[in-house]
Design a protein around this motif. Sequence first.
Motif, PDB file in Angstrom:
ATOM      1  N   LEU A 136      10.157  -0.263  -7.904  1.00 26.10           N
ATOM      2  CA  LEU A 136       9.022  -1.177  -7.924  1.00 26.10           C
ATOM      3  C   LEU A 136       8.245  -1.157  -6.606  1.00 26.10           C
ATOM      4  N   ALA A 137       8.926  -0.850  -5.501  1.00 27.58           N
ATOM      5  CA  ALA A 137       8.271  -0.854  -4.186  1.00 27.58           C
ATOM      6  C   ALA A 137       7.071   0.080  -4.174  1.00 27.58           C
ATOM      7  N   TYR A 138       7.199   1.243  -4.818  1.00 32.99           N
ATOM      8  CA  TYR A 138       6.095   2.209  -4.854  1.00 32.99           C
ATOM      9  C   TYR A 138       4.888   1.608  -5.583  1.00 32.99           C
ATOM     10  N   VAL A 139       5.156   0.908  -6.665  1.00 25.71           N
ATOM     11  CA  VAL A 139       4.089   0.276  -7.444  1.00 25.71           C
ATOM     12  C   VAL A 139       3.421  -0.834  -6.628  1.00 25.71           C
ATOM     13  N   GLN A 140       4.230  -1.533  -5.829  1.00 24.76           N
ATOM     14  CA  GLN A 140       3.702  -2.665  -5.051  1.00 24.76           C
ATOM     15  C   GLN A 140       2.782  -2.230  -3.916  1.00 24.76           C
ATOM     16  N   VAL A 141       2.818  -0.962  -3.557  1.00 28.14           N
ATOM     17  CA  VAL A 141       1.925  -0.470  -2.500  1.00 28.14           C
ATOM     18  C   VAL A 141       0.472  -0.793  -2.831  1.00 28.14           C
ATOM     19  N   SER A 142       0.085  -0.623  -4.088  1.00 31.69           N
ATOM     20  CA  SER A 142      -1.310  -0.873  -4.473  1.00 31.69           C
ATOM     21  C   SER A 142      -1.691  -2.333  -4.269  1.00 31.69           C
ATOM     22  N   SER A 143      -0.740  -3.244  -4.449  1.00 29.12           N
ATOM     23  CA  SER A 143      -1.013  -4.667  -4.224  1.00 29.12           C
ATOM     24  C   SER A 143      -1.278  -4.937  -2.748  1.00 29.12           C
ATOM     25  N   LEU A 144      -0.502  -4.292  -1.883  1.00 30.32           N
ATOM     26  CA  LEU A 144      -0.704  -4.454  -0.439  1.00 30.32           C
ATOM     27  C   LEU A 144      -2.044  -3.869  -0.014  1.00 30.32           C
ATOM     28  N   VAL A 145      -2.377  -2.726  -0.555  1.00 29.22           N
ATOM     29  CA  VAL A 145      -3.661  -2.083  -0.238  1.00 29.22           C
ATOM     30  C   VAL A 145      -4.815  -2.974  -0.670  1.00 29.22           C
ATOM     31  N   HIS A 146      -4.695  -3.608  -1.815  1.00 23.96           N
ATOM     32  CA  HIS A 146      -5.742  -4.501  -2.326  1.00 23.96           C
ATOM     33  C   HIS A 146      -5.960  -5.687  -1.386  1.00 23.96           C
ATOM     34  N   LEU A 147      -4.885  -6.143  -0.741  1.00 21.50           N
ATOM     35  CA  LEU A 147      -4.986  -7.290   0.162  1.00 21.50           C
ATOM     36  C   LEU A 147      -5.553  -6.909   1.534  1.00 21.50           C
ATOM     37  N   ALA A 148      -5.521  -5.623   1.865  1.00 26.31           N
ATOM     38  CA  ALA A 148      -5.905  -5.180   3.211  1.00 26.31           C
ATOM     39  C   ALA A 148      -7.133  -4.291   3.138  1.00 26.31           C
ATOM     40  N   ASP A 149      -8.302  -4.904   3.116  1.00 25.74           N
ATOM     41  CA  ASP A 149      -9.537  -4.139   2.949  1.00 25.74           C
ATOM     42  C   ASP A 149     -10.208  -3.759   4.267  1.00 25.74           C
ATOM     43  N   ASP A 150      -9.545  -4.028   5.387  1.00 23.26           N
ATOM     44  CA  ASP A 150     -10.070  -3.565   6.676  1.00 23.26           C
ATOM     45  C   ASP A 150      -8.899  -3.285   7.619  1.00 23.26           C
ATOM     46  N   LYS A 151      -9.207  -2.679   8.754  1.00 22.53           N
ATOM     47  CA  LYS A 151      -8.171  -2.251   9.691  1.00 22.53           C
ATOM     48  C   LYS A 151      -7.354  -3.421  10.235  1.00 22.53           C
ATOM     49  N   GLU A 152      -8.013  -4.534  10.491  1.00 16.43           N
ATOM     50  CA  GLU A 152      -7.307  -5.692  11.040  1.00 16.43           C
ATOM     51  C   GLU A 152      -6.249  -6.196  10.063  1.00 16.43           C
ATOM     52  N   LYS A 153      -6.606  -6.299   8.788  1.00 17.86           N
ATOM     53  CA  LYS A 153      -5.649  -6.781   7.788  1.00 17.86           C
ATOM     54  C   LYS A 153      -4.552  -5.755   7.538  1.00 17.86           C
ATOM     55  N   GLN A 154      -4.887  -4.485   7.647  1.00 16.44           N
ATOM     56  CA  GLN A 154      -3.880  -3.444   7.485  1.00 16.44           C
ATOM     57  C   GLN A 154      -2.848  -3.511   8.613  1.00 16.44           C
ATOM     58  N   ALA A 155      -3.325  -3.705   9.842  1.00 18.92           N
ATOM     59  CA  ALA A 155      -2.413  -3.849  10.982  1.00 18.92           C
ATOM     60  C   ALA A 155      -1.535  -5.086  10.795  1.00 18.92           C
ATOM     61  N   GLN A 156      -2.123  -6.137  10.246  1.00 20.36           N
ATOM     62  CA  GLN A 156      -1.397  -7.378   9.982  1.00 20.36           C
ATOM     63  C   GLN A 156      -0.239  -7.127   9.011  1.00 20.36           C
ATOM     64  N   ILE A 157      -0.511  -6.399   7.945  1.00 18.53           N
ATOM     65  CA  ILE A 157       0.516  -6.130   6.944  1.00 18.53           C
ATOM     66  C   ILE A 157       1.620  -5.231   7.509  1.00 18.53           C
ATOM     67  N   LEU A 158       1.259  -4.237   8.294  1.00 16.27           N
ATOM     68  CA  LEU A 158       2.275  -3.386   8.914  1.00 16.27           C
ATOM     69  C   LEU A 158       3.175  -4.193   9.837  1.00 16.27           C
ATOM     70  N   ARG A 159       2.580  -5.121  10.568  1.00 17.30           N
ATOM     71  CA  ARG A 159       3.369  -5.989  11.456  1.00 17.30           C
ATOM     72  C   ARG A 159       4.281  -6.904  10.637  1.00 17.30           C
TER      73      ARG A 159
END
Length: 299
Positions: free
Chosen positions: A226-249
């Motif tokens: 399921l983790a692989y499928v959930q990647v798309s949900s995380l990507v949907h939540l992170a539409d810019d670099k700042e939010k992407q860095a937030q999710i990685l943290r």
Amino acid sequence: MKEETLRIIQPEQIQRFEKILEQKRLHHAYLFTGAFASFEMAQFLAQALFCEEKKGVFACGRCRNCRLIEEEAFSDVTVLRPTNQLIKTETIRELVRKFSQSGIEGNRQVFIICEADKMHVHAANSLLKVIEEPQSEIYVFFLASDAEKILPTIRSRTQVFHFPKSHAYLVHRLEQEGLMRQQADMLATYAQSEAEALGAAKSTSFMRSLDEVERFVKSLLNGQKLAYVQVSSLVHLADDKEKQAQILRLIEVCLAKEIMQPKAQFYLTALSKTYQMWQANVSFQNALEYMVLNRQSSF
């Protein structure tokens, strides 16, 4: 922030400054690192310099001057913050011109430079002479998350004080805001300052990201596809670099909470590579998919 609160979350630093003020040895340039109540301490010391009704060496916190300083409306206390993630050279040069002037309320002036690591290199160099040989009674507080991000030439001319995060205090404050203990603990680990923690707690989008990341990490550690499928949900939540860095943290924080598990240790290593790929402009989705798929055969 009141003296009582500072004594709880930064007891060592407030005791050190109490002695400094008693001995009348306040230095003209400080570098405060760590970002946890460092701005509040700088303001508190400014109040101590201008307070009209002192309690010993510290400010009363109630008089006209104290209130104006707390509201950032006192003429002889200047607070400088970055604009668009940068403190420009011209902004610092204007500040330098103020250094040569007498204060409006008296002979003293205080300058608090927030996120000083975001000064342009030429801006930082403009300050060297005035902080080394001040022409008037000025006090400059440089605030930065990490001393290493400040030019060595600036750092060497300041007295450095570190303000470590009080995890227990942050958890307590977040629980007061209505967060459950587990959420408060996670957010206290993530945030570098009280303001950041409280702001995140009030952000619907941040809390949604936290929930999604917790589900994602749980799937990783349980060995679920399921983790692989959930990647798309995380990507949907992170539409810019700042939010992407937030999710990685957030992923890092969640994995670190489970550090005793071999899988968590493995994925923390994979996350480091994922972060490098992302910084090298690999798409956020592809970088996350790399982390999910790059698993040990025994998992």
